[in-house]
Enzyme design. Structure first.
Site, PDB file in Angstrom:
ATOM      1  N   GLU A 157       0.797  -1.228   0.000  1.00  0.00           N
ATOM      2  CA  GLU A 157       0.000   0.000   0.000  1.00  0.00           C
ATOM      3  C   GLU A 157       0.827   1.275   0.000  1.00  0.00           C
ATOM      4  O   GLU A 157       0.438   2.272  -0.590  1.00  0.00           O
ATOM      5  CB  GLU A 157      -0.957   0.008   1.202  1.00  0.00           C
ATOM      6  CG  GLU A 157      -2.059  -1.038   1.102  1.00  0.00           C
ATOM      7  CD  GLU A 157      -3.020  -0.963   2.268  1.00  0.00           C
ATOM      8  OE1 GLU A 157      -3.326   0.147   2.721  1.00  0.00           O
ATOM      9  OE2 GLU A 157      -3.466  -2.024   2.739  1.00  0.00           O
ATOM     10  N   ASP A 167      -2.664  -4.602   3.433  1.00  0.00           N
ATOM     11  CA  ASP A 167      -2.858  -4.926   4.851  1.00  0.00           C
ATOM     12  C   ASP A 167      -3.845  -6.074   5.045  1.00  0.00           C
ATOM     13  O   ASP A 167      -4.795  -6.239   4.271  1.00  0.00           O
ATOM     14  CB  ASP A 167      -3.364  -3.702   5.618  1.00  0.00           C
ATOM     15  CG  ASP A 167      -2.291  -2.637   5.760  1.00  0.00           C
ATOM     16  OD1 ASP A 167      -1.101  -2.953   5.555  1.00  0.00           O
ATOM     17  OD2 ASP A 167      -2.643  -1.479   6.056  1.00  0.00           O
ATOM     18  N   ASP A 190      -6.547  -6.735   6.616  1.00  0.00           N
ATOM     19  CA  ASP A 190      -7.823  -6.360   7.215  1.00  0.00           C
ATOM     20  C   ASP A 190      -8.827  -6.160   6.081  1.00  0.00           C
ATOM     21  O   ASP A 190      -8.515  -6.424   4.917  1.00  0.00           O
ATOM     22  CB  ASP A 190      -7.699  -5.109   8.095  1.00  0.00           C
ATOM     23  CG  ASP A 190      -7.088  -3.926   7.353  1.00  0.00           C
ATOM     24  OD1 ASP A 190      -7.111  -3.899   6.093  1.00  0.00           O
ATOM     25  OD2 ASP A 190      -6.595  -2.998   8.018  1.00  0.00           O
ATOM     26  N   GLU A 214     -10.169  -3.478   4.666  1.00  0.00           N
ATOM     27  CA  GLU A 214      -9.786  -2.492   3.656  1.00  0.00           C
ATOM     28  C   GLU A 214      -8.678  -3.050   2.766  1.00  0.00           C
ATOM     29  O   GLU A 214      -8.694  -2.877   1.550  1.00  0.00           O
ATOM     30  CB  GLU A 214      -9.335  -1.189   4.321  1.00  0.00           C
ATOM     31  CG  GLU A 214     -10.441  -0.398   4.986  1.00  0.00           C
ATOM     32  CD  GLU A 214     -11.541   0.027   4.019  1.00  0.00           C
ATOM     33  OE1 GLU A 214     -11.225   0.470   2.896  1.00  0.00           O
ATOM     34  OE2 GLU A 214     -12.725  -0.106   4.383  1.00  0.00           O
ATOM     35  N   TYR A 272       1.747  -5.149  13.236  1.00  0.00           N
ATOM     36  CA  TYR A 272       0.625  -4.372  12.691  1.00  0.00           C
ATOM     37  C   TYR A 272      -0.137  -3.674  13.807  1.00  0.00           C
ATOM     38  O   TYR A 272      -0.458  -4.282  14.837  1.00  0.00           O
ATOM     39  CB  TYR A 272      -0.303  -5.299  11.915  1.00  0.00           C
ATOM     40  CG  TYR A 272      -1.319  -4.583  11.066  1.00  0.00           C
ATOM     41  CD1 TYR A 272      -0.923  -3.647  10.116  1.00  0.00           C
ATOM     42  CD2 TYR A 272      -2.678  -4.843  11.203  1.00  0.00           C
ATOM     43  CE1 TYR A 272      -1.848  -2.989   9.320  1.00  0.00           C
ATOM     44  CE2 TYR A 272      -3.621  -4.196  10.414  1.00  0.00           C
ATOM     45  CZ  TYR A 272      -3.198  -3.264   9.471  1.00  0.00           C
ATOM     46  OH  TYR A 272      -4.125  -2.607   8.696  1.00  0.00           O
ATOM     47  N   ARG A 291      -3.153  -2.131  13.896  1.00  0.00           N
ATOM     48  CA  ARG A 291      -4.623  -2.108  13.964  1.00  0.00           C
ATOM     49  C   ARG A 291      -5.103  -3.492  14.376  1.00  0.00           C
ATOM     50  O   ARG A 291      -5.237  -4.392  13.555  1.00  0.00           O
ATOM     51  CB  ARG A 291      -5.226  -1.694  12.617  1.00  0.00           C
ATOM     52  CG  ARG A 291      -4.842  -0.273  12.221  1.00  0.00           C
ATOM     53  CD  ARG A 291      -5.540   0.191  10.947  1.00  0.00           C
ATOM     54  NE  ARG A 291      -5.099   1.530  10.572  1.00  0.00           N
ATOM     55  CZ  ARG A 291      -4.124   1.798   9.715  1.00  0.00           C
ATOM     56  NH1 ARG A 291      -3.485   0.796   9.113  1.00  0.00           N
ATOM     57  NH2 ARG A 291      -3.786   3.044   9.436  1.00  0.00           N
ATOM     58  N   HIS A 302      -5.101 -10.353  14.189  1.00  0.00           N
ATOM     59  CA  HIS A 302      -3.690 -10.005  14.346  1.00  0.00           C
ATOM     60  C   HIS A 302      -3.254 -10.217  15.782  1.00  0.00           C
ATOM     61  O   HIS A 302      -4.061 -10.276  16.699  1.00  0.00           O
ATOM     62  CB  HIS A 302      -3.457  -8.525  13.979  1.00  0.00           C
ATOM     63  CG  HIS A 302      -3.814  -8.199  12.571  1.00  0.00           C
ATOM     64  ND1 HIS A 302      -3.000  -8.497  11.509  1.00  0.00           N
ATOM     65  CD2 HIS A 302      -4.904  -7.595  12.049  1.00  0.00           C
ATOM     66  CE1 HIS A 302      -3.574  -8.089  10.379  1.00  0.00           C
ATOM     67  NE2 HIS A 302      -4.734  -7.542  10.694  1.00  0.00           N
TER      68      HIS A 302
END
Length: 706
Positions: free
Chosen positions: A14, A87, A89, A91, A303, A305, A348
């Protein structure tokens, strides 16, 4: 003998920083490029949801990203393998899904999805060995969230334009957070403080003096409502014999805390470092994506988040080896496990350093001050979580003086345990209070009495830390959304920060009132929490995404249409006439509510465009006929308050005037804040000692500049 051609592999992440770090780990044959986030998304100019076709979103290439998309398509065409490494997740899965769709027809390369929790050589190479396909259920969950938010925002925002003023916007989750902040502000405004007093006294044994607090009077907890009640007790006991009536010793086990989740990291960084949630996540992103440590580029943390405290076995082995070498006496026999919170997705690990050997001291020369401070609390929290408990020993002594009972306490860490790696622990925290050697029945000399006035404290306004804690407890939002929720409210000027507290503006209060009264089924905690649970069900393939949207949309749209027809427009009614005259055309000035609060505008608009700040008070300088208005410093744009006759009059203050004058000297009052008294009113006159009294608190007509 034929030479086998080495495969060309394209890895798409990203961000450029992440690409730089990963490319450093991979050898020849690998090219790492950044998508810069979403390349494909909904357009900003229209709702772009095909409601009649099962709410299918109409995706387009994000404006300004077409050139980058073509470059990635070209790179994919020249590759044998494409690895989508956004990532891990929702998104990130959606980004990979869109990339797969726009690349698959442009290349014959095999396209795979890879994920990792940390940016280290081992983690990256292991991810490449275990590619997978796109997780369609996770993509559907992101799609459902995106569509739902688009339907809410693109229906409520035009409603606000029509009924309040142009340019406003409303979001599903942000509006609930705004409601929480507005409801707390109402509690703050309605609170009436009550006076109470405390009484401390000095006691002396030989050369040692210590202070104790009154805890009982005549066998009951004392109710000291005014100065007279305290003085009466002092008068009665001041000549009494002071005897040690009881001594107690106790030990308290202090357990280490679990590694950070996103919300706990934001809370700790706000409380300990003074960071906003946005700043915390920006710095954490930098630490995650990679820092140049000498000749090596290292992703320093996992990570950032996450809502889980789970830790991998390899990380446990690493930290236990480090503790065993550096603090062998504080290494538990077995690893310490922490329970994952209710509702956690557990995708995570908890936030931790990637390698324990990178202590804060060993990397401080490579980090900025802000990076080092955040990394330090992450490293300390993780390492301490796998160490032995600390033990605190407390001694308390009760002193009987007539019918009054005083108590003094002192505590110290008798065993530091995990506190050995908490560098922020001060000597005052290790030892609190000080008592000489005492025995029951011992007579002490009495010293000075310390009566002190207090006022009860009302509910505190939300801070970044407390609003994130509340959002998490109520199931509103997810780790990736806590910081954006706060940022959006601040950016829209629905909320401002005052002494790190979140205060709703007049505009925010108006919008909240309309939305809560008109859409109670949507702008509430339960609906928002239920949506998060439904999104989790979609991700687990237990719910079809567009059926969830369909159940929501029909009653919501009916309510939108009803409110459009019945809600009285506030446009114009928010404007107030004033007695001030426009110095440019001579027409009256009008007080209007704008994007950044109230301001004065000429009633002759559009012929006259004159605007200016609202006077908050008369200038207190003798002989000056100017007014005090809000101004901003150059550069950082910090707000201060100065005279309209500047530069002839250079009066300034950093405290905001309120709609009250000092009853002692006639200058204006300002609102101040400190930890001891909370918010209180004070005279701006440096020669006047006026402070608020409890009765003054209800004389709160608001901050006129909002």
């Amino acid at each position: 003998m034929a030479v086998t051609k080495k495969k060309k592999t394209l890895v798409i992440v990203e961000s450029p920083a992440k690409a730089k770090t990963i490319e450093h780990y991979l050898g020849a044959g690998y090219t790492v490029k950044a998508s810069m986030g979403h390349l494909i998304d909904l357009p900003k100019s229209r709702i772009a949801i095909d409601i009649s076709n099962n709410f299918e979103p109409e995706y387009i290439t994000v404006r300004g990203r077409a050139k980058l998309l073509k470059e990635l398509q070209k790179d994919a065409k020249n590759s044998d393998v494409v690895l989508l490494a956004s990532d891990n997740d929702r998104e990130g899965e959606a980004i990979s899904w869109h990339l797969n769709n726009v690349l698959k027809d442009k290349t014959s390369a095999a396209i795979h999805r890879i994920t990792f929790n940390e940016i280290t050589p081992v983690a990256i190479k292991d991810a490449i060995k275990h590619p997978r396909s796109i997780d369609e259920s996770k993509v559907d969950a992101q799609k459902a969230r995106r569509v739902l938010d688009r339907l809410v925002g693109y229906n409520l925002s035009p409603l606000l334009w029509k009924k309040v003023k142009n340019g406003l916007s409303a979001g599903r989750v942000q509006s609930v957070a705004l409601r929480l902040i507005c409801e707390r502000e109402k509690e703050v405004e309605d609170f009436i403080p009550e006076e109470y007093w405390s009484l401390d006294a000095d006691f002396v044994k030989g050369k040692n003096k210590f202070t104790a607090q009154l805890i009982q009077y005549k066998g009951e907890k004392p109710e000291l409502k005014n100065e007279k009640s305290v003085n009466d007790i002092i008068q009665e006991i001041q000549d009494s014999e002071c005897v040690i009536s009881d001594i107690k010793e106790s030990e308290k086990i202090l357990r280490p805390k679990a590694p950070f989740t996103t919300s706990k990291l934001q809370q700790s960084a706000a409380n300990r470092l003074g960071y906003t949630s946005r700043k915390t996540m920006q710095i954490a992103q930098q630490l995650y994506e990679g820092i140049q440590i000498g000749s090596t580029r290292v992703g320093l943390i996992t990570y950032m988040r996450t809502d889980s405290v789970r830790i991998s076995q390899s990380a446990i082995d690493d930290v236990r080896a480090w503790i065993g070498k550096n603090f062998p006496d504080d290494l538990p026999d077995e690893k310490i496990e922490y329970s994952v919170g209710k509702g956690a997705q557990d995708a995570h690990e908890g936030i931790r350093p990637t390698y324990t050997k990178y202590t804060p001291d060993s990397v401080k020369e490579y980090l900025s001050r802000d990076q080092l401070r955040l990394y330090s609390i992450i490293w300390e929290r993780f390492v301490s979580s796998q160490m032995k408990n600390a033990v605190s020993k407390t001694t308390s002594a009760d002193i009987q003086a007539g019918e009054a009972l005083f108590r003094a306490s002192a505590s110290k860490l008798s065993y530091k345990g995990f506190y050995n790696v908490i560098k922020t622990l001060s000597s005052k925290e290790e030892v609190k209070g000080n008592l000489p050697s005492l025995k029951v029945g011992e007579v002490l000399a009495s010293g000075k009495f310390y009566p002190e006035q207090h006022f009860t404290q009302g509910p505190a306004r939300y801070t970044d830390a407390s609003i994130v804690k509340t959002l998490e407890e109520k199931g509103i939002g997810r780790p990736s959304t806590y910081a954006p929720i706060i940022s959006v409210l601040l950016d829209r000027y629905y909320v401002t920060r005052s002494n790190k507290q979140l205060v709703p503006t007049q505009l925010g209060k108006i919008i909240c009132k309309i939305l809560v009264e008109s859409f109670p089924a949507v702008i509430n905690e339960k609906f928002t929490s239920d949506v998060e649970n439904d999104l989790d069900k979609i991700e687990r393939n237990e719910l079809v995404w567009n059926s969830m949207i369909n159940d929501f949309y029909e009653p919501f749209k009916l309510q939108v249409d009803k409110v459009n027809d019945t809600q009285e427009s506030l446009k114009g009614s928010l404007d107030e006439k004033t007695d001030q005259i426009c110095e440019k055309c001579g027409k009256p000035m009008v007080k209007k509510l704008g994007r950044f609060g109230y301001f004065l505008a000429c009633s002759g608009f559009p012929e006259c465009h004159n605007t200016k700040s609202i006077p908050l008070a008369k200038c207190p300088r003798k002989g000056c006929n100017g007014y005090i208005v809000a101004r901003k410093t150059k550069g950082k744009g910090k707000e201060f308050y100065g005279c309209t006759n500047y530069p002839e009059c250079d009066f300034i203050t950093h405290f905001k005037p309120i709609n009250s004058v000092c009853p002692k000297c006639g200058w204006f009052l300002v609102e101040k804040y400190d930890k001891k008294n909370g918010y209180y009113k004070s005279c701006i006159n440096p020669d006047c000692d006026y402070l608020h009294s409890p009765e003054d608190e209800k004389d709160n007509s608001g901050l006129s500049g909002e």
